[in-house]
Design a protein around this motif. Structure first.
Motif, PDB file in Angstrom:
ATOM      1  N   SER A 196      36.592 -12.898  63.970  1.00 36.25           N
ATOM      2  CA  SER A 196      36.851 -11.729  64.623  1.00 36.25           C
ATOM      3  C   SER A 196      37.718 -11.938  65.764  1.00 36.25           C
ATOM      4  CB  SER A 196      35.215 -11.230  65.182  1.00 36.25           C
ATOM      5  OG  SER A 196      34.829 -12.268  66.125  1.00 36.25           O
ATOM      6  N   HIS A 197      38.341 -13.193  65.725  1.00 36.93           N
ATOM      7  CA  HIS A 197      39.213 -13.442  67.129  1.00 36.93           C
ATOM      8  C   HIS A 197      40.173 -14.405  66.453  1.00 36.93           C
ATOM      9  CE1 HIS A 197      37.649 -17.534  67.085  1.00 36.93           C
ATOM     10  NE2 HIS A 197      36.437 -16.901  66.734  1.00 36.93           N
ATOM     11  N   ASN A 198      41.364 -14.524  66.921  1.00 38.35           N
ATOM     12  CA  ASN A 198      42.455 -15.506  66.359  1.00 38.35           C
ATOM     13  C   ASN A 198      42.580 -16.590  66.912  1.00 38.35           C
ATOM     14  OD1 ASN A 198      43.645 -14.880  69.015  1.00 38.35           O
ATOM     15  ND2 ASN A 198      45.068 -13.572  68.308  1.00 38.35           N
ATOM     16  N   ARG A 199      41.665 -17.341  67.525  1.00 37.69           N
ATOM     17  CA  ARG A 199      41.503 -18.497  68.191  1.00 37.69           C
ATOM     18  C   ARG A 199      41.647 -19.650  66.997  1.00 37.69           C
ATOM     19  NH1 ARG A 199      38.355 -16.200  71.652  1.00 37.69           N
ATOM     20  NH2 ARG A 199      36.445 -17.171  70.803  1.00 37.69           N
ATOM     21  N   MET A 200      41.238 -19.316  65.888  1.00 29.40           N
ATOM     22  CA  MET A 200      41.223 -20.234  64.793  1.00 29.40           C
ATOM     23  C   MET A 200      42.569 -20.293  64.149  1.00 29.40           C
ATOM     24  SD  MET A 200      38.569 -22.098  64.313  1.00 29.40           S
ATOM     25  CE  MET A 200      38.293 -22.445  62.547  1.00 29.40           C
ATOM     26  N   GLN A 201      43.850 -20.013  64.643  1.00 25.39           N
ATOM     27  CA  GLN A 201      44.932 -19.769  64.351  1.00 25.39           C
ATOM     28  C   GLN A 201      45.781 -21.062  64.944  1.00 25.39           C
ATOM     29  OE1 GLN A 201      46.553 -16.017  64.601  1.00 25.39           O
ATOM     30  NE2 GLN A 201      45.016 -15.227  62.935  1.00 25.39           N
ATOM     31  N   PHE A 202      46.141 -22.033  64.615  1.00 26.87           N
ATOM     32  CA  PHE A 202      46.497 -23.492  65.271  1.00 26.87           C
ATOM     33  C   PHE A 202      48.134 -23.588  64.656  1.00 26.87           C
ATOM     34  CE2 PHE A 202      41.915 -23.918  65.068  1.00 26.87           C
ATOM     35  CZ  PHE A 202      41.868 -24.504  66.498  1.00 26.87           C
ATOM     36  N   PHE A 203      48.817 -23.479  65.836  1.00 29.41           N
ATOM     37  CA  PHE A 203      50.067 -24.004  65.370  1.00 29.41           C
ATOM     38  C   PHE A 203      50.657 -25.101  66.283  1.00 29.41           C
ATOM     39  CE2 PHE A 203      50.204 -19.251  64.290  1.00 29.41           C
ATOM     40  CZ  PHE A 203      50.625 -19.459  63.019  1.00 29.41           C
ATOM     41  N   PHE A 204      51.226 -26.170  65.593  1.00 29.66           N
ATOM     42  CA  PHE A 204      51.574 -27.193  65.919  1.00 29.66           C
ATOM     43  C   PHE A 204      53.156 -27.640  66.084  1.00 29.66           C
ATOM     44  CE2 PHE A 204      47.283 -28.042  64.497  1.00 29.66           C
ATOM     45  CZ  PHE A 204      46.627 -28.128  65.808  1.00 29.66           C
ATOM     46  N   LEU A 205      53.805 -27.384  67.069  1.00 24.61           N
ATOM     47  CA  LEU A 205      55.320 -27.416  67.172  1.00 24.61           C
ATOM     48  C   LEU A 205      55.672 -28.764  67.297  1.00 24.61           C
ATOM     49  CD1 LEU A 205      58.255 -26.374  67.004  1.00 24.61           C
ATOM     50  CD2 LEU A 205      57.614 -25.983  69.527  1.00 24.61           C
ATOM     51  N   LEU A 231      42.163  -8.841  54.276  1.00 24.37           N
ATOM     52  CA  LEU A 231      41.009  -8.835  55.254  1.00 24.37           C
ATOM     53  C   LEU A 231      41.078  -7.325  56.037  1.00 24.37           C
ATOM     54  CD1 LEU A 231      42.152 -11.828  57.536  1.00 24.37           C
ATOM     55  CD2 LEU A 231      40.447 -11.790  55.751  1.00 24.37           C
ATOM     56  N   THR A 232      39.811  -7.042  56.324  1.00 21.72           N
ATOM     57  CA  THR A 232      39.497  -5.889  57.011  1.00 21.72           C
ATOM     58  C   THR A 232      39.899  -5.610  58.344  1.00 21.72           C
ATOM     59  OG1 THR A 232      37.595  -6.319  57.335  1.00 21.72           O
ATOM     60  CG2 THR A 232      37.441  -5.111  55.536  1.00 21.72           C
ATOM     61  N   VAL A 233      40.397  -4.544  58.826  1.00 24.41           N
ATOM     62  CA  VAL A 233      40.556  -4.243  60.064  1.00 24.41           C
ATOM     63  C   VAL A 233      39.783  -5.029  61.396  1.00 24.41           C
ATOM     64  CG1 VAL A 233      41.301  -2.731  62.091  1.00 24.41           C
ATOM     65  CG2 VAL A 233      41.539  -2.128  59.457  1.00 24.41           C
ATOM     66  N   GLY A 234      40.569  -6.058  62.268  1.00 21.10           N
ATOM     67  CA  GLY A 234      39.720  -6.446  63.155  1.00 21.10           C
ATOM     68  C   GLY A 234      39.252  -8.002  62.865  1.00 21.10           C
ATOM     69  N   ARG A 235      39.545  -8.186  61.728  1.00 23.23           N
ATOM     70  CA  ARG A 235      39.621  -9.836  61.035  1.00 23.23           C
ATOM     71  C   ARG A 235      40.811 -10.563  61.269  1.00 23.23           C
ATOM     72  NH1 ARG A 235      34.218 -10.873  61.583  1.00 23.23           N
ATOM     73  NH2 ARG A 235      34.531 -12.752  60.175  1.00 23.23           N
ATOM     74  N   TYR A 236      40.519 -11.889  61.645  1.00 26.62           N
ATOM     75  CA  TYR A 236      41.749 -12.533  61.714  1.00 26.62           C
ATOM     76  C   TYR A 236      41.823 -13.627  60.661  1.00 26.62           C
ATOM     77  CZ  TYR A 236      42.891 -10.021  66.141  1.00 26.62           C
ATOM     78  OH  TYR A 236      42.806  -9.005  66.768  1.00 26.62           O
ATOM     79  N   PRO A 237      42.821 -14.105  60.157  1.00 25.38           N
ATOM     80  CA  PRO A 237      42.849 -15.381  59.202  1.00 25.38           C
ATOM     81  C   PRO A 237      42.897 -16.658  60.169  1.00 25.38           C
ATOM     82  CG  PRO A 237      45.098 -14.218  59.305  1.00 25.38           C
ATOM     83  CD  PRO A 237      44.157 -13.398  60.331  1.00 25.38           C
TER      84      PRO A 237
END
Ligand code: ADP
Ligand code: MG
Length: 635
Positions: A244-253, A275-281
């Motif tokens: 329900s949040h986007n903190r599980m989106q990790f980008f490493f540059l 995904l339904t609205v409000g859900r984050y990959p």
């Protein structure tokens, strides 16, 4: 007050405030220094959430004794020399501020030894006051300790949260860095208790498993793209795993954890419809590019960076994911192994467990009858391709809590006694079974059948097994495909309103409306300025007969405003088509008539070609026949 130059100590404190916000910032800076020093092992230890003590020990290059005072001086660094270096930074640090800042707002003890030195040296700094360098025995590498953070800046200290919360931030910082550097052996201790012990590993996957569990790691989808000097590679989670949040989106540059709105947006795009609205990959991606293609000097903690060509990166990530999704079956297969429950497979993420359990029970009841009929089919041999004769003919059906019987009874033959159908266990073909089978075959209905449950899902039989479809997602997909078809063939028609309807908008909406008038017109939504923040709706997409044009306009404008600047007009158009499709589609909770269900399922085949399009295909669960067989212990 007259103008005066601030004291160095005050300048340092102000600077420290930018870099060191809480214990987690200290942990981050110290681990980064250790990684920059080429360490292969980093041990982190904190007491009381880091408020009392933070220690980071590494086996890196160490600091020469005579350079120790410089290491804690502000704006002193070994990592860059001249201004041009700023634009090709290859290390995590380069501002020369971290140690000085930490030393300014805590008691810092630095111990270090280089490989060619006979012994190490120690230096203590208390609130910015630097002591003498004294010799000490220590292994090659560096140990930095910071005690009593913010002891001399009580206001800062007051802003800190509970020890647990602060430790949470420490663990998060640790996680990001340990994910970014899997080749380094990391440990983390809190109040002397081990929290993580992470052996060095080749790839990201093992680390992901250690931090977020095997289940997540085992279901990740690998994607990669190389475009010239830019390489993107990593993992995206199956849509059944979302947050329900986007903190599980990790980008490493280039080994640095970063936050980037544009990349997050690309992720969201790739998962649209899945995904339904409000859900984050959930995603873990590493980006590698020559350091001169990115400016990392735009944020004090370097959390945000500026790409030379962020649009290209956006497209590259999106394309990589899309092409991967094209070749990946994203339908969720329900596994019966282990403790995996049906509820957790809900592709939309958040789900009421009680409801999931209810759904599970109903499905199991229904599937029992189904499996029995498949079994009979098998025994009857021959026409295995033509599968089960539909719902409702077993006596089991009478006990099912669902309306299957009612739906299908007109087309169904009279129910046979249950015993006659299921007690055939001999592997050889039984004449009477064959008889039943043939009789049913001739009566087999050909229109699609499905059962609506919870006014929200459609359950249907497929060649493979049983499929549970999200009715809203399917309908949305169908409408989207129709819109797209019309748009590309230039056949989008506008239904002109007899009396144009004035709509009062907010200033932002009005601006967006007028700015995007042509775009909206392309979709069949025609508007005219009417003075002030009012516009006239003069026409709307003709294919959407049942939609309220004013409501639709508001939704489209909201999308235009929140979507920000899209790199590409096509993408924006696409977004708007999704908005329209979502708005016009039947909703979860809508009760459907059998005719509507049939119509919906029939159209399902219209979009079958687009079945693999990552954009917004129907979210469906498949219970394979093998799984069902296994669950009922038939194999
Ligand atoms: P920066 O990392 O931006 O250079 P810091 O204040 O973090 O600034 O560190 C200052 C200098 O101290 C670094 O440039 C480096 O030369 C040295 N240093 C700090 N930590 C370590 C370490 N763990 N191992 C070796 N050298 C270190
Ligand atoms: Mg540093």
């Amino acid at each position: 007050m007259s103008i005066h130059i601030l004291s160095q100590s005050l300048i340092n404190k102000i600077a420290a405030g930018e870099v060191i916000e809480r214990p987690a910032s200290v942990v981050k800076e110290l681990i980064e220094n250790a990684i920059d020093a080429g360490a292969t092992r980093i041990d982190v230890s904190v007491d009381q959430g880091g408020l009392e003590m933070i220690r980071v020990v590494d086996n890196g290059s160490g600091i020469a004794t005579e350079e120790m005072p410089l290491a804690v001086a502000s704006h002193a660094t070994s990592k860059i020399i001249e201004a041009d270096d700023l634009f090709c930074v290859g290390t995590l640090g380069f501002r020369g501020e971290a140690l000085a800042s930490i030393a300014e707002v805590s008691r810092l003890v630095l111990r270090s030894r280089t490989a060619d030195a006979a012994s190490g040296a120690e230096l203590e700094v208390v609130g910015g006051r630097v002591g003498d360098v004294t010799p000490c025995g220590c292994p090659v590498g560096t140990a930095v300790e910071s005690y009593n953070l913010f002891f001399n800046t009580p206001v800062r200290r007051k802003f800190l949260r509970s020890k647990q919360t602060e430790f949470g931030h420490v663990a998060e910082a640790f996680t990001r860095l340990a994910l970014a550097a899997p080749h380094v052996h990391f440990t983390l201790r809190h109040n002397n208790k081990p929290v993580f012990e992470l052996e060095a590993t080749d790839g990201l996957l093992e680390r992901i498993a250690r931090f977020f569990g095997r289940d997540l790691a085992d279901n990740l989808i690998w994607a990669q793209s190389i475009d010239g000097d830019v390489k993107i590679s990593g993992y995206a989670a199956h849509p059944s795993q979302s947050r329900s949040h986007n903190r599980m989106q990790f980008f490493f540059l280039n080994g640095r954890y970063i936050r980037d709105r544009s990349l997050q947006h690309a992720l969201g795009e790739a998962y649209r419809g899945l995904l339904t609205v409000g859900r984050y990959p959930i995603a873990f991606f590493t980006l590698q590019m020559p350091p001169d293609m990115v400016d990392v000097n735009v944020h004090p903690t370097k959390l945000e960076v500026r790409f030379q060509d962020s649009g290209r990166l956006y497209s590259q990530l999106l394309a990589a994911l899309r092409s991967k999704f094209l070749t990946t079956d994203l339908n969720t297969r329900v596994q019966t192994a282990g403790a995996v429950s049906f509820g957790s497979e809900d592709p939309s993420g958040g789900h009421d467990p009680a409801q999931a359990e209810q759904l599970r029970r109903e499905l199991v009841d229904w599937a029992k009858g189904k499996v029995a009929s498949w079994e009979r089919d098998d025994i009857a041999g021959a026409e295995t391709a033509e599968k089960a004769p539909g719902f409702g003919e077993s006596a089991e059906s009478q006990r099912r809590p669902l309306g299957i019987y009612r739906l299908d009874s007109p087309r169904m033959p009279a129910a046979k006694p249950f015993s006659e159908q299921t007690e055939i266990t001999a592997p050889s073909a039984d004449q009477s079974a064959r008889g039943i089978h043939t009789a049913e075959k001739t009566l087999k209905p050909h229109s699609p059948q499905a059962l609506q449950i919870h006014n929200r899902y459609l359950v249907t039989e497929t060649d493979e097994g049983v499929m549970v479809i999200d009715q809203h997602a399917l309908h949305e997909r169908i409408i989207y495909e129709q819109l797209r078809l019309r748009l590309t063939s230039g056949a989008m028609e506008t239904q002109t309103l007899l009396v144009p309807e004035p709509v009062d908008l907010s200033p932002a909406e009005a601006a967006a409306a007028l700015e995007n008038r042509d775009l909206l017109a392309e979709l069949g939504m025609k508007i005219e300025p009417f003075g002030g923040d009012t516009v006239l709706v003069v026409g709307y997409p003709a294919m959407l007969a049942n939609i309220n044009p004013v409501e639709l306009l508001h939704e489209l404008l909201e999308r235009l405003i929140s979507g920000g600047k899209q790199p590409d007009q096509r993408d924006m158009l696409d977004e708007l088509m999704h908005t329209i499709a979502c708005k016009a589609a039947i909703k979860a909770g809508d009760r459907l008539t059998p005719e509507e269900i049939s119509a919906l399922l029939e159209q399902r085949h219209l979009v079958d070609d687009a079945h693999h399009c990552p954009h917004g295909r129907p979210t469906a669960l498949i219970f394979t026949r093998e799984e069902l067989d296994r669950q009922f212990k038939r194999t």
